[in-house]
Design a protein around this motif. Structure first.
Motif, PDB file in Angstrom:
ATOM      1  N   ASN A  92       0.951  -1.046  -0.091  1.00  0.00           N
ATOM      2  CA  ASN A  92      -0.085  -0.028  -0.096  1.00  0.00           C
ATOM      3  C   ASN A  92       0.848   1.285   0.002  1.00  0.00           C
ATOM      4  O   ASN A  92       1.567   1.551   1.046  1.00  0.00           O
ATOM      5  N   PHE A  93       1.098   1.944  -1.072  1.00  0.00           N
ATOM      6  CA  PHE A  93       1.665   3.197  -1.228  1.00  0.00           C
ATOM      7  C   PHE A  93       0.946   4.358  -0.571  1.00  0.00           C
ATOM      8  O   PHE A  93      -0.342   4.215  -0.638  1.00  0.00           O
ATOM      9  N   PRO A  94       1.778   5.249  -0.132  1.00  0.00           N
ATOM     10  CA  PRO A  94       0.834   6.713   0.239  1.00  0.00           C
ATOM     11  C   PRO A  94       0.252   7.000  -1.019  1.00  0.00           C
ATOM     12  O   PRO A  94       0.491   6.816  -2.037  1.00  0.00           O
ATOM     13  N   ALA A  95      -0.703   8.042  -0.715  1.00  0.00           N
ATOM     14  CA  ALA A  95      -1.274   8.482  -1.957  1.00  0.00           C
ATOM     15  C   ALA A  95      -0.153   9.648  -2.617  1.00  0.00           C
ATOM     16  O   ALA A  95       0.677  10.059  -2.237  1.00  0.00           O
ATOM     17  N   VAL A  96      -0.334   9.751  -3.822  1.00  0.00           N
ATOM     18  CA  VAL A  96       0.242  10.525  -4.967  1.00  0.00           C
ATOM     19  C   VAL A  96       0.497  11.910  -4.218  1.00  0.00           C
ATOM     20  O   VAL A  96       1.657  12.192  -4.318  1.00  0.00           O
ATOM     21  N   LYS A  97      -0.648  12.463  -3.843  1.00  0.00           N
ATOM     22  CA  LYS A  97      -0.457  13.813  -3.470  1.00  0.00           C
ATOM     23  C   LYS A  97       0.385  13.965  -2.071  1.00  0.00           C
ATOM     24  O   LYS A  97       1.254  14.829  -2.250  1.00  0.00           O
ATOM     25  N   ALA A  98       0.265  13.059  -1.464  1.00  0.00           N
ATOM     26  CA  ALA A  98       1.233  12.943  -0.221  1.00  0.00           C
ATOM     27  C   ALA A  98       2.597  12.844  -0.458  1.00  0.00           C
ATOM     28  O   ALA A  98       3.479  13.523   0.091  1.00  0.00           O
ATOM     29  N   VAL A  99       2.916  12.014  -1.222  1.00  0.00           N
ATOM     30  CA  VAL A  99       4.235  11.526  -1.930  1.00  0.00           C
ATOM     31  C   VAL A  99       4.790  12.983  -2.448  1.00  0.00           C
ATOM     32  O   VAL A  99       5.971  13.250  -2.207  1.00  0.00           O
ATOM     33  N   LYS A 100       4.391  13.324  -3.336  1.00  0.00           N
ATOM     34  CA  LYS A 100       4.653  14.726  -3.895  1.00  0.00           C
ATOM     35  C   LYS A 100       4.884  15.729  -3.009  1.00  0.00           C
ATOM     36  O   LYS A 100       6.018  16.478  -2.880  1.00  0.00           O
ATOM     37  N   SER A 101       3.904  15.816  -1.897  1.00  0.00           N
ATOM     38  CA  SER A 101       4.179  16.999  -0.778  1.00  0.00           C
ATOM     39  C   SER A 101       5.306  16.378  -0.011  1.00  0.00           C
ATOM     40  O   SER A 101       6.020  17.504   0.340  1.00  0.00           O
ATOM     41  N   HIS A 102       5.704  15.400   0.243  1.00  0.00           N
ATOM     42  CA  HIS A 102       6.748  14.974   1.014  1.00  0.00           C
ATOM     43  C   HIS A 102       8.055  15.377   0.250  1.00  0.00           C
ATOM     44  O   HIS A 102       9.137  15.530   0.862  1.00  0.00           O
ATOM     45  N   TRP A 103       8.100  15.160  -1.130  1.00  0.00           N
ATOM     46  CA  TRP A 103       9.273  15.546  -1.997  1.00  0.00           C
ATOM     47  C   TRP A 103       9.599  16.777  -1.811  1.00  0.00           C
ATOM     48  O   TRP A 103      10.967  17.113  -1.194  1.00  0.00           O
ATOM     49  N   PHE A 104       8.664  17.873  -1.826  1.00  0.00           N
ATOM     50  CA  PHE A 104       8.937  19.175  -1.621  1.00  0.00           C
ATOM     51  C   PHE A 104       9.363  19.328  -0.249  1.00  0.00           C
ATOM     52  O   PHE A 104      10.240  20.509  -0.034  1.00  0.00           O
ATOM     53  N   ALA A 105       8.722  19.100   0.593  1.00  0.00           N
ATOM     54  CA  ALA A 105       8.893  19.180   2.246  1.00  0.00           C
ATOM     55  C   ALA A 105      10.254  18.713   2.704  1.00  0.00           C
ATOM     56  O   ALA A 105      11.117  19.598   3.222  1.00  0.00           O
ATOM     57  N   LEU A 106      10.562  17.622   2.221  1.00  0.00           N
ATOM     58  CA  LEU A 106      11.945  17.010   2.518  1.00  0.00           C
ATOM     59  C   LEU A 106      13.007  17.914   1.936  1.00  0.00           C
ATOM     60  O   LEU A 106      14.170  18.488   2.725  1.00  0.00           O
ATOM     61  N   ASN A 107      12.765  18.220   0.604  1.00  0.00           N
ATOM     62  CA  ASN A 107      14.128  18.899  -0.184  1.00  0.00           C
ATOM     63  C   ASN A 107      14.211  20.460   0.523  1.00  0.00           C
ATOM     64  O   ASN A 107      14.929  20.851   0.746  1.00  0.00           O
ATOM     65  N   GLU A 108      13.284  21.137   0.889  1.00  0.00           N
ATOM     66  CA  GLU A 108      13.113  22.173   1.384  1.00  0.00           C
ATOM     67  C   GLU A 108      13.865  22.342   2.945  1.00  0.00           C
ATOM     68  O   GLU A 108      14.587  22.974   3.090  1.00  0.00           O
ATOM     69  N   CYS A 109      13.731  21.106   3.525  1.00  0.00           N
ATOM     70  CA  CYS A 109      14.545  20.967   4.880  1.00  0.00           C
ATOM     71  C   CYS A 109      15.606  20.653   4.684  1.00  0.00           C
ATOM     72  O   CYS A 109      16.576  21.605   5.331  1.00  0.00           O
ATOM     73  N   LEU A 110      15.985  20.072   3.785  1.00  0.00           N
ATOM     74  CA  LEU A 110      17.529  19.609   3.576  1.00  0.00           C
ATOM     75  C   LEU A 110      18.209  20.960   2.892  1.00  0.00           C
ATOM     76  O   LEU A 110      19.264  21.272   3.322  1.00  0.00           O
ATOM     77  N   ASN A 111      17.558  21.797   2.230  1.00  0.00           N
ATOM     78  CA  ASN A 111      18.114  22.900   1.650  1.00  0.00           C
ATOM     79  C   ASN A 111      18.406  23.998   2.858  1.00  0.00           C
ATOM     80  O   ASN A 111      19.504  24.543   2.864  1.00  0.00           O
ATOM     81  N   LEU A 112      17.567  23.924   3.703  1.00  0.00           N
ATOM     82  CA  LEU A 112      17.692  24.941   4.736  1.00  0.00           C
ATOM     83  C   LEU A 112      18.765  24.471   5.565  1.00  0.00           C
ATOM     84  O   LEU A 112      19.611  25.295   6.090  1.00  0.00           O
TER      85      LEU A 112
END
Length: 154
Positions: A92-112
């Motif tokens: 059971n994969f997470p919802a596509v919308k959640a995965v997309k959101s997680h991509w952007f959130a994680l990389n924003e955190c890493l950039n900071l």
């Protein structure tokens, strides 16, 4: 002579970080272009889905947080889903919308986190620092590979 060596090491780290930023931007640009249905498709017949590849890239980038001492992984559950198991093993994969959101959130955190490193932290030449940046370089190469696969979804 030693000051030159540190500067060269710092330059190499900066180049690796810039390459990581570039690949993240390219993947992010592509993710913005792909809709949820696109990401559910396989990149080629019988191959990984776009959703799986994006989750796989999140799990890989998430490894950078503890590796660089930035804290715990943001999405530790992604490791089991997207690194330890192949795409087609009935999960059971997470919802596509959640995965997309997680991509952007994680990389924003890493950039900071990366942008907060000072000169001394970038130029450390100990074995741990070398391991960190070699791992980051591997992740950059890994991103290039999967970016090429994701491009087939356009």
């Amino acid at each position: 002579m030693e000051a030159t060596k540190i500067s060269e090491g710092n330059m190499e780290r900066s180049i690796i970080y810039q390459a990581w930023l570039l690949q993240n931007r390219k993947i992010s640009d592509l993710v913005h272009k792909l809709n949820d249905e696109d990401l559910k498709k396989d990149v080629a017949f019988g191959r990984n889905s776009g959703l799986y590849l994006l989750g796989h890239l999140i799990a890989s980038n998430d490894l950078l947080l503890p590796l660089f001492g930035f804290g715990a992984k943001m999405y530790p559950e992604y490791e089991k889903i997207f690194l330890c198991c192949p795409d087609k093993c009935a999960q059971n994969f997470p919802a596509v919308k959640a995965v997309k959101s997680h991509w952007f959130a994680l990389n924003e955190c890493l950039n900071l986190k990366f942008s907060s490193l000072n000169e001394k932290e970038w130029s450390t030449e100990d074995d741990n620092s070398n391991h960190q940046f070699k791992t980051m370089l591997s992740i950059v190469n890994h991103q290039c590979y999967h970016l090429g696969q994701l491009a087939f979804l356009l």
